[in-house]
Write an enzyme that holds these catalytic residues in place. Structure first.
Site, PDB file in Angstrom:
ATOM      1  CG  ASP A 274      -1.764   1.192   1.367  1.00  0.00           C
ATOM      2  OD1 ASP A 274      -2.258   1.666   0.332  1.00  0.00           O
ATOM      3  OD2 ASP A 274      -1.932   1.677   2.491  1.00  0.00           O
ATOM      4  CG  ASP A 276      -1.837   7.456   0.884  1.00  0.00           C
ATOM      5  OD1 ASP A 276      -0.901   7.433   0.068  1.00  0.00           O
ATOM      6  OD2 ASP A 276      -2.857   8.153   0.728  1.00  0.00           O
TER       7      ASP A 276
END
Length: 491
Positions: A274, A276
């Site tokens: 991922d 963020d």
């Protein structure tokens, strides 16, 4: 004539020759004489030669030692300070009968985040000040512990007081993975039923990381246990969530990662991240909202929606559309302006360098924005980058508040992971997915190993592994690499 008769008898008398004489009385009369050979360390051939000339009752044939352990030659050699145990002749299982029933537990000591016991203390009685005297600053201590009082309203007041957590034992036995910590963990694992036919739990451990700044204490330890607890009693996914494991982690201030000791554990081929709060420490959509001053509470509103979506309280797709709508009117150039602001998570750059040297493919699947995601992937050297595309008005060059195509939410992340693995010809057992939010859970479930990185509570409980350190480089310890090997990979 008489002398002639005596002469033969005198010839038979024993006599001491000059070669048998000695100048030392003690040497002549001592009870022990040293052997004619010097007392050196004989080889095995010399010993066997001496034995072959020895009379043994009952007589038996003595064959020279050929190096194969047997009941007569036990498989343990101890000589000259060397202790070595040889394998038995049939140590390799018969083909077709090999079963991976070993369990690997990797213990990470959370040295940077020491836990303080939240056991409820006895109420502290503080005498009230006189009514006429007004204290310039309020008291910091209260008769009610902070974790029992309402935070803002009575609606949030717990119906029951929080349960008392175990005392932090690492403060008593060492702020690292101490021998007592390992012993406690092995005792815990021995309480789970073993597979039928197994009576003992065998284990071995090795240190992967040392705290060189404070006495070379172990901070990461890998334990291998055989056999693993019976699958009929408890699956591996349920074992990870077991209350005893969680309590042990709280007591000793550690993270425990449990994995089956398979061949694929040590050889990943695709690692998906991922973006963020994983590859970077921020949420990009919050950074965008912070640039808008009108209305003044916009940044707080967007941040609240982001937080609730990551917790799994809101559906990610609808929450993302709602937040993008609030960004209407921002200039499209804002993505270029945010590039210098992005804070790459500690350990990401050396981790990706190590994975690249190992030939591992990498990808970033982000619920954020493609312009920033693609730029960051190029900066870090990732092989794949997928994120959301926002619509920018060609006439004004500003965001319209709309999203182009499918939103990269939890379902789309899972699909992208499967597509990349298929394209690269990688088995899902050799795929690792790393994330922090609820929208990462499906891709973690699809991967052979899902890792929750400083994640939200729900993700911590549902992911296959959790890491709560200060460097994402800790991921390499899950593959069995030690400090020296990691240093070699990250040079």
């Amino acid at each position: 004539m008489a002398e002639e008769g005596i002469s033969p008898s005198r010839q038979g008398r024993p006599s001491m020759t000059s070669s048998m004489r000695s100048s030392s009385f003690l040497r002549e009369h001592q009870q022990y004489r040293p052997p004619s050979k010097p007392e050196n360390h004989y080889g095995i051939d010399t010993v066997v030669e001496d034995l072959q000339a020895t009379s043994i009752a009952p007589p038996r044939q003595i064959s020279p030692f050929n190096g194969i352990p047997s009941p007569e030659n036990p498989p343990v050699i101890v000589e000259s300070g060397v202790s070595h145990e040889l394998s038995h002749p049939n140590c390799t299982p018969v083909p077709g009968t090999t079963s991976f029933d070993r369990l690997v537990a990797t213990l990470f000591y959370k040295s940077t985040s020491p836990r303080v016991s939240n056991a409820i203390p006895s109420p502290i009685r503080i005498p009230s000040p006189p009514k006429r005297a007004k204290s310039p600053t309020p008291h910091t201590e209260s008769e009610i512990p902070p974790n029992m009082s309402p935070s803002s309203s009575l609606d949030t007041f717990p119906l029951e007081p929080p349960t008392t957590e175990p005392e932090p034992l690492d403060h008593l036995y060492g702020s690292y993975i101490s021998p007592m910590c390992i012993t406690s963990f092995l005792h815990l694992m021995s309480t789970f039923p073993l597979p039928p036919g197994s009576t003992d739990l065998n284990s071995a451990h090795r240190c992967l990381k040392l705290d060189t700044a404070h006495g070379h204490h172990p901070l990461v330890v890998e334990l291998t246990m055989a056999p693993a607890p019976s699958l009929d009693y408890l699956s591996l996914s349920d074992l990870r969530k077991h209350e005893l494991i969680y309590r042990f982690e709280r007591e000793w201030n550690v993270d425990v990662v449990l994995r089956s000791d398979t061949l694929w554990r040590r050889y990943p081929r695709l690692v998906v991240f991922d973006m963020d709060s994983t590859l970077i420490t921020q949420e990009v959509i919050d950074l965008l909202a912070a640039t808008i001053n009108d209305p003044p509470d916009l940044a707080a509103r967007v941040s609240d929606i982001t937080h609730r979506a990551m917790l799994g309280e809101l559906e990610f797709d609808s929450a993302f559309r709602e937040r993008v709508k609030l960004l209407t009117g921002l200039p499209g150039s804002i993505f270029n302006e945010l590039r210098p602001v992005l804070d790459v998570t500690n350990g990401v750059r050396p981790l990706l360098r190590a994975l690249k040297r190992l030939g591992v493919k990498t990808a970033v699947l982000s619920g954020g924005f493609l312009p920033l995601t693609s730029w960051l992937a190029g900066e870090l050297g990732l092989d794949y980058a997928h994120a959301n595309e926002v619509v920018i008005d060609e006439a004004t060059g500003r965001l319209t508040g709309e999203v182009k195509g499918r939103i990269v939410g939890k379902e789309r992340k899972r699909e992208l992971l499967l597509e990349i693995a298929k394209k690269e010809g990688v088995s899902l057992d050799q795929v690792v997915a790393v994330g922090d939010g609820a929208n990462d859970l499906l891709m973690m479930e699809a991967a052979g190993l899902g890792v929750a990185w400083n994640a939200k509570p729900r993700v911590q409980m549902e992911a296959g592994a959790r890491l709560n350190g200060d460097s994402l480089l800790d991921l390499l310890y899950l593959f069995g690499f030690g400090d020296e090997e990691i240093r070699t990979l990250t040079r």
